[in-house]
Motif scaffolding. Structure first.
Motif, PDB file in Angstrom:
ATOM      1  N   TYR A 119       3.003  12.941  -1.940  1.00 39.08           N
ATOM      2  CA  TYR A 119       4.212  12.570  -2.352  1.00 39.08           C
ATOM      3  C   TYR A 119       4.069  12.097  -4.002  1.00 39.08           C
ATOM      4  CZ  TYR A 119       8.821  10.500  -2.232  1.00 39.08           C
ATOM      5  OH  TYR A 119      10.008  10.041  -2.395  1.00 39.08           O
ATOM      6  N   LEU A 120       3.103  11.162  -4.034  1.00 35.14           N
ATOM      7  CA  LEU A 120       2.851  10.546  -5.488  1.00 35.14           C
ATOM      8  C   LEU A 120       2.464  11.496  -6.531  1.00 35.14           C
ATOM      9  CD1 LEU A 120       1.211   7.112  -4.411  1.00 35.14           C
ATOM     10  CD2 LEU A 120       3.562   7.188  -5.372  1.00 35.14           C
ATOM     11  N   VAL A 121       1.486  12.407  -6.199  1.00 32.88           N
ATOM     12  CA  VAL A 121       0.899  13.399  -6.918  1.00 32.88           C
ATOM     13  C   VAL A 121       2.237  14.412  -7.386  1.00 32.88           C
ATOM     14  CG1 VAL A 121      -0.361  15.506  -7.380  1.00 32.88           C
ATOM     15  CG2 VAL A 121      -1.151  13.344  -6.301  1.00 32.88           C
ATOM     16  N   ALA A 122       2.756  14.862  -6.368  1.00 36.16           N
ATOM     17  CA  ALA A 122       4.056  15.749  -6.635  1.00 36.16           C
ATOM     18  C   ALA A 122       4.975  14.992  -7.861  1.00 36.16           C
ATOM     19  CB  ALA A 122       4.854  16.051  -5.390  1.00 36.16           C
TER      20      ALA A 122
ATOM     21  N   ILE B 281       0.847  -1.309   0.038  1.00 31.88           N
ATOM     22  CA  ILE B 281      -0.081  -0.205   0.192  1.00 31.88           C
ATOM     23  C   ILE B 281       0.790   1.424   0.069  1.00 31.88           C
ATOM     24  CG2 ILE B 281      -2.011   1.034   0.871  1.00 31.88           C
ATOM     25  CD1 ILE B 281      -2.264  -1.401   2.905  1.00 31.88           C
ATOM     26  N   PHE B 282       1.480   1.331  -1.313  1.00 32.47           N
ATOM     27  CA  PHE B 282       2.690   2.350  -1.133  1.00 32.47           C
ATOM     28  C   PHE B 282       2.262   3.770  -0.626  1.00 32.47           C
ATOM     29  CE2 PHE B 282       5.587   5.510  -3.021  1.00 32.47           C
ATOM     30  CZ  PHE B 282       6.844   4.975  -2.827  1.00 32.47           C
ATOM     31  N   PRO B 283       1.194   4.376  -0.871  1.00 32.60           N
ATOM     32  CA  PRO B 283       0.918   5.618  -0.245  1.00 32.60           C
ATOM     33  C   PRO B 283       1.387   5.672   1.350  1.00 32.60           C
ATOM     34  CG  PRO B 283      -0.817   5.378  -1.856  1.00 32.60           C
ATOM     35  CD  PRO B 283      -0.012   4.040  -1.641  1.00 32.60           C
TER      36      PRO B 283
ATOM     37  N   GLY C 120      12.906  19.266  -3.177  1.00 27.95           N
ATOM     38  CA  GLY C 120      11.684  19.695  -3.026  1.00 27.95           C
ATOM     39  C   GLY C 120      10.560  19.057  -2.331  1.00 27.95           C
ATOM     40  N   ILE C 121      10.615  17.901  -2.271  1.00 26.94           N
ATOM     41  CA  ILE C 121       9.621  16.922  -1.647  1.00 26.94           C
ATOM     42  C   ILE C 121      10.181  17.089  -0.018  1.00 26.94           C
ATOM     43  CG2 ILE C 121      11.303  14.678  -1.494  1.00 26.94           C
ATOM     44  CD1 ILE C 121       7.419  15.196  -2.079  1.00 26.94           C
TER      45      ILE C 121
END
Length: 225
Positions: free
Chosen positions: A68-71, A34-36, A138-139
């Motif tokens: 994180y994923l969206v970025a 469940i990576f998120p 950035g993250i």
């Protein structure tokens, strides 16, 4: 930056995260699927606490992981666009041949497309390197400010890298990616083991992720921010 000490610190942090905390290690293995959730855990590491975070507050971690994923997806758009443009002519030529009356592919027809494809791939690689340089800082800025748009604050990102030193920063990234590549290859070999290989890999992948995340955090803190 003392690269050796940073690597030793990251290794110790990874050890302290899971050794003796078997329930946490099991949860992290589940979060690898469940990576998120694992992404949300990484965001907590980026916030700079020297004590490994617990695997609690699943909702907050899931939201952080989605950010994180969206970025990461937004950052990858330029690379995706270049690759799509590069391979569209190859794909179209393939479709034309498949739908024609010929029974075999005419590979000579693809030769004029070879140099454009090579050029496009080179451009994509260069863009990928630039994206990696910017996204890594950035993250972490996004994690520490709790502001999503901070991941795109390029002027501040470049200032942070400048404080670290471009040479130091690039060398540090090369070191960690070489190590991660080697570890990834070893884990992929383990996956080949019948029956139990995938299960073992699920418990090893979060260790690599935590190791990288702590290392990136120490690299960011070289800026003094």
């Amino acid at each position: 930056m003392d690269y050796k000490n940073a690597l030793l610190d990251a290794a110790q942090f990874t050890h302290d995260t899971v050794w003796g905390y078997w329930k946490r290690w099991f949860i992290l293995a589940v979060w690898t699927i469940i990576f998120p959730l694992l992404g949300g855990y990484v965001m907590d590491i980026f916030r700079g606490n020297s004590v490994p975070p617990d695997c609690n507050d699943w909702v907050r971690r899931f939201i952080d992981g989605i950010k994180y994923l969206v970025a990461g997806l937004i950052y990858s758009i330029p690379v995706i666009i270049v690759l799509v443009i590069t391979f569209i002519p190859v794909f179209m030529e393939f479709i034309n041949q498949v739908t024609s009356e010929t029974t075999e592919l005419n590979f000579d027809a693809f030769l004029p497309l070879l140099m454009p494809v090579i050029g496009g791939v080179i451009v994509a690689i260069i863009l990928g390197i630039i994206v990696t340089l910017l996204f890594t800082i950035g993250i972490i800025r996004m994690a520490r400010t709790n502001r999503f748009l901070e991941v795109f604050n390029f002027s501040e990102i470049l200032k942070t890298i400048g404080k670290i030193g471009w040479g130091t920063y690039i060398i540090a990234l090369i070191i960690i990616y070489v190590i991660s590549f080697i570890l990834g290859m070893l884990i992929n070999l383990i996956i080949e083991a019948p029956y139990i290989g995938i299960i073992i890999a699920l418990f090893l992948w979060p260790l690599v992720t935590i190791f990288e995340s702590r290392y990136f955090t120490l690299l960011y803190e070289e800026s003094g921010e």
